[in-house]
Design an enzyme around this catalytic site. Structure first.
Site, PDB file in Angstrom:
ATOM      1  N   ASP A 196      47.437  33.669  40.890  1.00 52.44           N
ATOM      2  CA  ASP A 196      48.682  33.718  41.648  1.00 52.44           C
ATOM      3  C   ASP A 196      48.802  35.061  42.380  1.00 52.44           C
ATOM      4  OD1 ASP A 196      51.175  32.875  42.597  1.00 52.44           O
ATOM      5  OD2 ASP A 196      52.244  33.816  40.925  1.00 52.44           O
ATOM      6  N   SER A 208      51.540  39.638  35.944  1.00 60.46           N
ATOM      7  CA  SER A 208      51.716  38.584  34.939  1.00 60.46           C
ATOM      8  C   SER A 208      51.371  39.118  33.547  1.00 60.46           C
ATOM      9  CB  SER A 208      50.857  37.364  35.304  1.00 60.46           C
ATOM     10  OG  SER A 208      51.112  36.283  34.439  1.00 60.46           O
ATOM     11  N   THR A 209      50.361  38.540  32.888  1.00 58.76           N
ATOM     12  CA  THR A 209      50.011  38.909  31.519  1.00 58.76           C
ATOM     13  C   THR A 209      49.726  40.400  31.422  1.00 58.76           C
ATOM     14  OG1 THR A 209      48.866  36.777  31.443  1.00 58.76           O
ATOM     15  CG2 THR A 209      48.596  38.230  29.543  1.00 58.76           C
ATOM     16  N   MET A 238      46.676  36.709  34.303  1.00 56.00           N
ATOM     17  CA  MET A 238      45.759  35.576  34.205  1.00 56.00           C
ATOM     18  C   MET A 238      45.848  34.725  35.466  1.00 56.00           C
ATOM     19  SD  MET A 238      43.769  34.056  31.782  1.00 56.00           S
ATOM     20  CE  MET A 238      44.444  34.650  30.230  1.00 56.00           C
ATOM     21  N   HIS A 244      55.789  37.197  35.973  1.00 52.99           N
ATOM     22  CA  HIS A 244      55.873  35.880  35.350  1.00 52.99           C
ATOM     23  C   HIS A 244      56.595  36.016  34.004  1.00 52.99           C
ATOM     24  CE1 HIS A 244      52.008  34.644  37.703  1.00 52.99           C
ATOM     25  NE2 HIS A 244      53.090  34.543  38.440  1.00 52.99           N
TER      26      HIS A 244
END
Length: 406
Positions: free
Chosen positions: A345, A222-223, A342, A249
């Site tokens: 997930d 993700s991030t 973050m 993401h």
């Protein structure tokens, strides 16, 4: 500055946008967050370069479409001048031009946030306030720490966002002023001393079976993902046989261009996944934004299925959805990798993969832009080994070769 610890320093932010209204609205989001502060505002890239001669922020929020010097031109100059301050693109053009956003990432931008579209962008900028705080605190905090500053952790900002979200929900139910209630929530975190979560010893998972031959590799990220994947994919073994499925993401409309940009630098073929396509050896598939990606068993070869089921852990695509299907179908014949991001997930289902006997890796804290997803996965016992980003491709290459399927 957080009042519960006077030794902490604020993460400093410089905002560059040609709209005075947007500069003020974005500035208000930053200033309303304890632990962040605006140290400067610029109206175009040329103005930004001038301000950087005297202001040294920890992170830059950058618009793309601006007069005199636009965002792309600034990033080119930044590269020439070896400016290492992280840049987050915050622009509505990203909604219309994924290719432009891809170019920004290629030029060294760390990540991007899309402003709400349409003429009401200024009214709805608060819709992405949580993303702004997440990205600024993550990239800015990492940069600040590398340069000797003692800044709040990402957990501190996540806690604030949760308080504000809860306060917003209650305010809307009661018909109260949302902004005032959110401001009160920020004061609450200061008044009630914030206690950082204590490190947890990882849970012990005893796999149901020993690790087998690796037939598939599943990655959740993700991030910090766009640049992390670029670094990792450059170093993948061109002879790697296993297919790789990736959930990054990312909003709808960006993943095709993102896959194309990775394909340019990766020795393996990289494409955006399509519903129903066969999973081919040595091919990398990126989940399309807005769609969950899972594996479906098929007599003549497993296939990719895409769906728009409800968000999971706040995301679609969700890492958990991919890992869950891989755990179910491949059991101990898979490799799961969870990287910077973050939240949580992917953590629960990579733990399920490990329980089934799959091999698993997690990105370590020091190299993660946000040590959230891999941290939770580690604590849940879902990660066999934590690896720095610089060594992650080599770890994947080694495992994939040592346990190659026939």
């Amino acid at each position: 500055m957080p009042l519960n610890n006077t030794q902490l320093e604020d993460i400093s932010v410089l905002i560059c946008d040609d709209s005075a209204l947007m500069r003020n609205l974005i500035g208000r989001i930053i200033e309303d967050t304890d632990g962040l502060k605006v140290v400067g505002k610029a109206e175009n890239g040329a103005d930004l370069l001038e301000k950087l001669k005297t202001i040294k922020p920890d992170v830059i929020l950058l618009d793309i479409e601006m007069p005199k010097m636009n965002g792309i031109e600034f990033l080119q100059k930044r590269k020439e001048l070896n400016i290492d301050i992280p840049v987050i693109i915050l622009s509505s053009i990203a909604l219309e031009g994924a290719a432009v956003t891809k170019r920004c990432l290629e030029l060294g931008a760390s990540d991007f946030i899309t402003k709400p579209g349409g003429y009401s962008v200024s009214i709805h900028i608060s819709d992405v306030s949580s993303e702004i705080v997440d990205y600024v605190s993550s990239y800015g905090g990492k940069y600040a720490a590398r340069h000797g500053k003692n800044v709040p952790s990402t957990d501190y900002f996540s806690h604030q966002l949760k308080l504000k979200e809860a306060a917003r929900f209650v305010a809307q139910k009661k018909g109260e002023d949302v902004q005032k209630v959110e401001a009160a929530a920020t004061k609450q975190i200061i008044a009630h001393s914030y206690v950082p979560p204590k490190p947890k010893e990882p849970a012990v998972i005893v796999p149901e079976r020993e690790g087998g031959r690796i037939e598939i590799i599943a990655i959740g990220i993700s991030t910090g993902g766009p640049n992390a994947l670029r670094e990792m994919f450059r170093a993948l073994d061109p002879g790697l046989k296993q297919p790789i499925l990736v959930v990054q993401h990312m909003p709808a409309g960006f993943t095709a261009e993102f896959a194309a940009s990775l394909d340019n630098i990766c020795p393996l073929k990289v494409t955006e996944a399509k519903d129903g396509e066969a999973i081919m050896s040595g091919h990398i598939y990126i989940a399309p934004g807005g769609y969950h990606m899972i594996v479906e068993r098929h007599p003549i070869g497993n296939t990719i299925r895409l769906n728009q089921e409800p968000l999971r852990n706040g995301h679609r695509p969700s890492c958990d959805m991919l890992f869950e299907s891989v755990a179910s179908i491949y059991q101990n014949r898979a490799l799961g990798v969870i990287m910077t991001g973050m939240g949580r997930d992917g953590a629960a289902q990579i733990a399920e993969m490990r329980k089934k006997g799959a091999w698993t890796l997690g990105q370590d804290a020091a190299s993660s832009v946000v040590y959230g997803m891999p941290k939770v996965a580690w604590e849940m016992g879902g990660v066999q080994k934590q690896v720095p980003l610089s060594e992650l491709a080599a770890a994947v290459n080694t495992l994939a070769k040592e346990h190659q399927f026939n």
